[in-house]
Enzyme design. Structure first.
Site, short mmCIF file in Angstrom:
data_model
loop_
_atom_site.label_atom_id
_atom_site.label_comp_id
_atom_site.label_asym_id
_atom_site.label_seq_id
_atom_site.Cartn_x
_atom_site.Cartn_y
_atom_site.Cartn_z
N ASP A 96 0.86 -1.17 0.00
CA ASP A 96 0.00 0.00 0.00
C ASP A 96 0.91 1.23 0.00
O ASP A 96 2.02 1.19 0.52
CB ASP A 96 -0.90 -0.01 1.23
N SER A 97 0.40 2.31 -0.55
CA SER A 97 1.25 3.47 -0.81
C SER A 97 1.50 4.35 0.41
O SER A 97 2.47 5.09 0.45
CB SER A 97 0.58 4.34 -1.87
N GLY A 98 0.61 4.29 1.39
CA GLY A 98 0.72 5.21 2.53
C GLY A 98 -0.34 6.30 2.48
O GLY A 98 -0.49 7.06 3.43
N GLY A 99 -1.10 6.35 1.39
CA GLY A 99 -2.15 7.37 1.28
C GLY A 99 -3.19 7.24 2.39
O GLY A 99 -3.66 8.23 2.94
N ASP A 168 -3.19 7.71 -2.98
CA ASP A 168 -4.51 8.34 -3.13
C ASP A 168 -4.88 9.14 -1.90
O ASP A 168 -4.10 9.25 -0.96
CB ASP A 168 -5.57 7.26 -3.39
N GLN A 218 -12.50 5.90 -5.16
CA GLN A 218 -12.93 6.55 -3.92
C GLN A 218 -14.32 7.15 -4.17
O GLN A 218 -14.99 6.76 -5.11
CB GLN A 218 -11.91 7.62 -3.50
N GLY A 245 -11.84 3.34 1.02
CA GLY A 245 -12.53 4.39 1.77
C GLY A 245 -13.22 3.79 2.98
O GLY A 245 -13.35 2.58 3.11
N ASP A 296 -8.00 -7.24 2.04
CA ASP A 296 -7.15 -7.37 3.22
C ASP A 296 -7.88 -6.71 4.37
O ASP A 296 -8.82 -5.94 4.17
CB ASP A 296 -5.82 -6.63 3.01
N CYS A 343 -12.87 -25.99 13.16
CA CYS A 343 -11.61 -25.51 12.60
C CYS A 343 -10.52 -26.56 12.80
O CYS A 343 -10.43 -27.15 13.88
CB CYS A 343 -11.20 -24.20 13.28
N CYS A 345 -7.19 -25.88 12.44
CA CYS A 345 -5.88 -25.28 12.61
C CYS A 345 -5.22 -25.88 13.87
O CYS A 345 -5.90 -26.46 14.71
CB CYS A 345 -5.97 -23.76 12.72
N CYS A 348 -6.82 -24.88 17.24
CA CYS A 348 -8.08 -25.54 17.60
C CYS A 348 -7.89 -27.03 17.86
O CYS A 348 -8.67 -27.65 18.58
CB CYS A 348 -9.12 -25.31 16.51
N HIS A 374 -4.98 -18.53 14.50
CA HIS A 374 -6.32 -19.07 14.24
C HIS A 374 -7.13 -18.13 13.34
O HIS A 374 -7.77 -18.58 12.39
CB HIS A 374 -7.09 -19.28 15.55
#
Length: 407
Positions: A96-99, A168, A218, A245, A296, A343, A345, A348, A374
């Site tokens: 990610d750019s940091g915007g 952005d 946006q 956004g 994400d 689950c 994993c 669990c 988890h």
RNA sequence: GGAGGGAUACCCAAGAGGCUAAAGGGGGCAGACUGUAAAUCUGUUAGCGACGCUUUCGAAGGUUCGAAUCCUUCUCCCUCCA
């Protein structure tokens, strides 16, 4: 960097609703979509190492340009051969750019719209924002850093992720239509400047040949602005499209509504990335239903550190409890049940709720680590479930079994 | 046997006549958590027929308009000296 013959994105199957199954090919490996992408802001998933991250099924991880530049530095990452090599992850990455950081750190102070410029209080590390860029106080070194779309793309070129994002300016949901227009205009200017400069960097060989660029839609809570932004961003000849956004990041229903506003504009041959898409499992399912391919969110890792675990409907997860249970609550003291009964994993399989509650009680970081693992495993498993459901024409059934119909 | 020190809410601990239903921690309970300024932050934590009332600072008395705070006795704990 190897040259790839295959297209960046292949649409494997379209299905009921807008849910779709796809595949992204990067120089560091394939990504089956829809997928959740864990956030490794500083080049590490907090409390885990990349062996854990591989084991829990992640296909790609995110880094943040501002955080990496502020600490290890993009130049050093370049010396190490790029983010994938530097971290030892060696798989697909996205930066990610940091915007986003600029905007919300700016917003966290007292602010008001002022012709597109915002006044702010002195505690914010953001010192100045204007049409050209931003002055930010480095939270780690105290030095003042200048960020422009061009600089952000140079940093991302050096960090060398497979996918890079435009610098952005997110539209705040609380912005009035007029303020949102001003903010969006700047975001578009910055995105186009980002793209043009990145193209230049790639032509000059500074950005990896296989790196791809994502512009960001946006427009906040305004349908007309969202559509205008989508038209503009999709008109750029880029490999993928992102949407972001506050209205993407917080409420699942608003995220889904926002996605639905622009769905007809998104080209089917570009993956759609929902940045910071909120709402956990509910957000995931609702956004996939509206055509989202990748997203994400920091909640699996952050909530895990705060004692909250994701649970499926089989363990009482539902939209009312946000598919979460708090392992810090006293009710878990005597529980020898796993976090989630279905689950598989390692957390669990081997540890009880009561034990994890105990670890949080004594302030032992292992508890936070177990829940981080988890939660990420849970999101990756849900991704696999979703992909399988789309492949077998049963996405609607999966959706219904998780999201109860509330009138 | 002698000399000191101490007892405050679930726990630790401030307070040394009214601004004290009682600071601050911890624990408990509740809530929040977006492209990670976050293993974080916020609220709450005597009871009740709640903008008020009742009980509460080891126990019982007393002084005072007013006591966790001053006095007396008692109980228990700690340290030192025999």
């Amino acid at each position: 960097m190897q040259v790839i013959d295959e297209p960046f994105f292949t649409l494997i199957k379209s299905t009921e609703f807008r849910a779709r199954r796809g595949r992204i090919v990067t120089a560091h490996g394939c990504i089956e979509t829809p997928t959740f992408m864990p956030v490794a802001t500083f080049g590490t998933i907090r409390l885990l190492d990349f062996e854990d991250v591989r084991r829990l099924g992640a296909q790609i991880v995110l880094g943040n340009t501002l955080h990496l530049e502020s600490t290890v530095g993009s130049a050093r990452i370049k010396q190490f051969g790029g983010l994938a090599k530097f971290t030892g992850w060696n798989g697909p990455t996205l930066t990610d750019s940091g915007g986003y950081q600029v905007s919300y750190m700016w917003k966290s102070g007292t602010h008001s719209a002022d012709g597109g410029n915002r006044t702010h209080n002195s505690t914010s590390p953001i010192q100045k924002i204007n049409d050209k860029g931003v002055m930010v106080k480095n939270t780690w070194t105290g030095q003042t850093m200048r960020i422009t779309p061009q600089i952000a793309m140079e940093w991302q070129a050096d960090i060398g992720a497979d996918m890079v994002m435009a610098f952005d300016q997110p539209t705040f949901d609380t912005d009035s239509l007029d303020d949102a227009r001003i903010s969006l205009a700047r975001s578009h200017d910055w995105t186009i400047a980002s793209y043009q400069h990145w193209l230049k960097l790639q032509n000059e060989g500074r950005a990896p040949a296989c790196q791809v660029f994502f512009p960001i839609i946006q427009g906040g809570r305004f349908r007309e602005l969202r559509r205008e932004s989508a038209e503009k961003m999709c008109s750029l000849d880029t490999a993928g499209i992102a949407i972001a956004g506050e209205s993407i990041g917080i409420n699942p229903d608003i995220s889904a509504e926002t996605l639905s506003w622009v769905a007809d504009i998104i080209p089917p041959d570009k993956p759609l990335y929902g940045m910071g898409l909120g709402g956990g499992p509910e957000g995931f399912l609702k956004a996939v239903r509206e055509g989202l391919d990748m997203f994400d969110n920091t909640s699996p890792t952050r909530l895990g550190r705060c004692g909250l675990a994701f649970i499926s409907p089989s363990s009482g997860g539902n939209t009312a409890n946000k598919f979460r249970v708090s392992l810090k609550k006293g009710i878990n003291r005597d529980s020898d049940s796993p976090v989630d009964s279905l689950c598989d994993c390692f957390v669990c399989k081997h540890y009880s709720r009561g034990y994890i509650k105990h670890l949080f009680n004594i302030g032992e970081g292992t508890g936070a680590r177990l829940l981080t693992y988890h939660n990420l495993y849970f999101m990756e498993s849900l991704g696999a479930l979703v992909r399988h459901a789309i492949e077998t024409d049963s996405f609607g059934d999966l959706y219904e079994s998780w999201i109860e119909d509330r009138g």
